[in-house]
Design a protein around this motif. Structure first.
Motif, PDB file in Angstrom:
ATOM      1  N   SER A 147       0.878  -1.258   0.069  1.00 43.60           N
ATOM      2  CA  SER A 147      -0.029  -0.027   0.044  1.00 43.60           C
ATOM      3  C   SER A 147       0.748   1.264   0.001  1.00 43.60           C
ATOM      4  N   ASN A 148       0.340   2.248  -0.688  1.00 44.25           N
ATOM      5  CA  ASN A 148       1.279   3.241  -0.860  1.00 44.25           C
ATOM      6  C   ASN A 148       0.206   4.593  -0.507  1.00 44.25           C
ATOM      7  N   PRO A 149      -0.386   4.613   0.494  1.00 46.95           N
ATOM      8  CA  PRO A 149      -1.308   5.652   0.761  1.00 46.95           C
ATOM      9  C   PRO A 149      -0.597   6.986   0.558  1.00 46.95           C
ATOM     10  N   SER A 150      -1.405   8.085   0.434  1.00 44.01           N
ATOM     11  CA  SER A 150      -0.922   9.723   0.495  1.00 44.01           C
ATOM     12  C   SER A 150      -0.558  10.083   1.922  1.00 44.01           C
ATOM     13  N   LEU A 151       0.197  10.954   1.906  1.00 38.67           N
ATOM     14  CA  LEU A 151       0.413  11.532   3.299  1.00 38.67           C
ATOM     15  C   LEU A 151      -0.659  12.052   3.937  1.00 38.67           C
ATOM     16  N   GLN A 152      -1.505  12.707   3.423  1.00 39.69           N
ATOM     17  CA  GLN A 152      -2.732  13.220   4.018  1.00 39.69           C
ATOM     18  C   GLN A 152      -3.451  11.840   4.819  1.00 39.69           C
ATOM     19  N   GLN A 153      -3.674  10.790   4.044  1.00 39.46           N
ATOM     20  CA  GLN A 153      -4.180   9.430   4.742  1.00 39.46           C
ATOM     21  C   GLN A 153      -3.415   9.083   5.808  1.00 39.46           C
ATOM     22  N   LEU A 154      -2.227   9.185   5.730  1.00 36.99           N
ATOM     23  CA  LEU A 154      -1.232   8.667   6.981  1.00 36.99           C
ATOM     24  C   LEU A 154      -1.479   9.342   8.050  1.00 36.99           C
ATOM     25  N   VAL A 155      -1.406  10.676   7.841  1.00 39.23           N
ATOM     26  CA  VAL A 155      -1.785  11.476   8.984  1.00 39.23           C
ATOM     27  C   VAL A 155      -3.207  11.195   9.481  1.00 39.23           C
TER      28      VAL A 155
END
Length: 129
Positions: free
Chosen positions: A69-77
């Motif tokens: 999975s390579n989620p966006s930084l926004q998703q990770l935050v």
């Protein structure tokens, strides 16, 4: 050890199992003490930089037939904010606080840092007017 993947192969080795599955993410638990997993690590081990040996995540994922999975930084935050809230309300954490646990940085500091990061990631509202 846990891996998070977008896709997985139809069959996983006996030392790997799916813990949770959502619409776009599989959480895979790996028994990293299993002899077959240890053998795989030895087989995949390469010199990453001079004098440092290890296993590249892409090689391990390729062998397992999974796509990371390579989620966006926004998703990770957003995920981190959710996890911090769960930690803050967890009974074990509350018990530590009641027993006198006083870290230099606390949950509120972590939430603030993530909020600042989230603000940086949001499009500038003024420039869109």
């Amino acid at each position: 050890m846990k891996l998070y993947a977008k896709t997985i192969s139809a069959t996983l080795p006996d030392w790997a199992s799916v813990v949770t599955k959502s619409a776009d993410l599989f959480e895979i638990e790996i028994n990293d003490e299993h002899p077959n997993f240890q053998s795989l690590l030895e087989e995949l081990a390469t010199e990453i930089e001079p004098g440092t040996f290890g296993v590249k995540a892409e090689d391990l994922c390729s062998r397992l037939g999974i796509e990371m999975s390579n989620p966006s930084l926004q998703q990770l935050v957003e995920q981190a904010q959710t996890l911090i809230c769960l930690i803050a309300t967890h009974p074990d954490y509350r018990q530590l606080l009641n027993e006198g646990y006083q870290p230099d940085l606390n949950i509120a500091d972590a939430q603030t840092a993530l909020t600042y990061l989230q603000w940086e990631l949001e499009p500038n509202q003024e420039s869109s007017l």
